[in-house]
Scaffold this active site. Sequence first.
Site, short mmCIF file in Angstrom:
data_model
loop_
_atom_site.label_atom_id
_atom_site.label_comp_id
_atom_site.label_asym_id
_atom_site.label_seq_id
_atom_site.Cartn_x
_atom_site.Cartn_y
_atom_site.Cartn_z
N LYS A 170 0.82 -1.22 0.00
CA LYS A 170 0.00 0.00 0.00
C LYS A 170 0.85 1.26 0.00
O LYS A 170 2.03 1.24 0.37
CB LYS A 170 -0.97 -0.05 1.17
CG LYS A 170 -2.06 -1.10 0.89
CD LYS A 170 -3.38 -0.85 1.52
CE LYS A 170 -4.39 -1.85 0.96
NZ LYS A 170 -5.58 -1.99 1.76
N ARG A 193 -4.32 -10.10 4.07
CA ARG A 193 -4.59 -10.09 2.61
C ARG A 193 -3.34 -9.59 1.92
O ARG A 193 -2.93 -8.44 2.11
CB ARG A 193 -5.79 -9.17 2.34
CG ARG A 193 -6.23 -9.13 0.90
CD ARG A 193 -7.43 -8.18 0.73
NE ARG A 193 -7.92 -8.19 -0.64
CZ ARG A 193 -7.42 -7.45 -1.61
NH1 ARG A 193 -6.41 -6.63 -1.37
NH2 ARG A 193 -7.91 -7.53 -2.83
C1 9MG Z 1 -10.17 -5.34 -1.87
N1 9MG Z 1 -9.26 -4.79 -0.89
C2 9MG Z 1 -8.20 -3.96 -1.13
N2 9MG Z 1 -7.60 -3.65 0.01
C3 9MG Z 1 -8.26 -4.29 1.00
C4 9MG Z 1 -8.14 -4.36 2.40
O1 9MG Z 1 -7.21 -3.66 3.04
N3 9MG Z 1 -9.00 -5.11 3.10
C5 9MG Z 1 -10.00 -5.80 2.46
N4 9MG Z 1 -10.84 -6.54 3.21
N5 9MG Z 1 -10.17 -5.78 1.14
C6 9MG Z 1 -9.32 -5.03 0.43
#
Ligand code: 9MG
Length: 287
Positions: free
Chosen positions: A233, A267
């Site tokens: 990010k 994730r």
């Molecule tokens: C789809 N998506 C992109 N970033 C995300 C994040 O931080 N959490 C979740 N649940 N989905 C995300």
Amino acid sequence: MSAIIIMMYLSCADQTLDLSQPTIMGVLNTTPDSFSDGGSLFERDRLSLSLALQKAQQMVLEGAAIIDVGGESTRPGAAAVSQEEELQRVVPVVEAIRREMDVIVSVDTSSPAVMTAAAAAGAGLINDVRALRREGALAAAVKTGLPVCLMHMQGEPGSMQDEPRYDDVVTDVAGFLARRLADCERQGLPRQRILLDPGFGFGKTVAHNLALLKGLDKLAAMAQPLLVGLSRKSLIGKVLGRDLADRLPGSLALMLMAVQKGAHIVRVHDVAATADVLKLYRAVATA
Ligand code: 9MG
């Protein structure tokens, strides 16, 4: 790992997710324009089912327990996607992964029609960055019988980074998630089927994201499974001055801090490296 694990196992339709250990959710974007890997599954401008399957298989072999299939880019400024387009991107991929491999497939969507169709195609989890706030989404999610991840986002993807403001980011995000949890429960989604996510990068400055990670244990104390996405990010880019291609060390560092503060599911884009870090984490935790 968090001391407050209420649900060790999450029922995902005909599959079960073990949350007693930090769990990896691998990202599979079927979009041409997602922020870090958009277009990587396209051949001659068309989504390739075989590339999607290869990527999913690779992530499963590397240690992903969940594959998160998304058909809408939520990066700031991304083009809106029609429901038809999203269905065409996501549903065949969900179906093919379930046919070919033993893994839980989560569907990253805010669209009621996509939730319904993905569940019918074998998805075991709904991941909604809008926390079921779109019209009809909560009713559709309840009907699927699947667990749902409710994520915090201030604003909408197109404008969320314009000028995000909080009184206290940890208290405000926790308050939003607590209200959404109560609303969803009241409207038929049992608490045992709800995961929470602070939504790193969604309507937050660098300072907000850092404070949120520092206070993540307060969200873990809400005693719902906690999912976080920090992988690649822009916060990492801004703190370290790194382009997308050079954000792996930063992603791993933040992921480990999140796990130490109670995150159950991470994730990520880089599954193999994440799995190595979590293996060491477990080795120390159980020494
Ligand atoms: C789809 N998506 C992109 N970033 C995300 C994040 O931080 N959490 C979740 N649940 N989905 C995300």
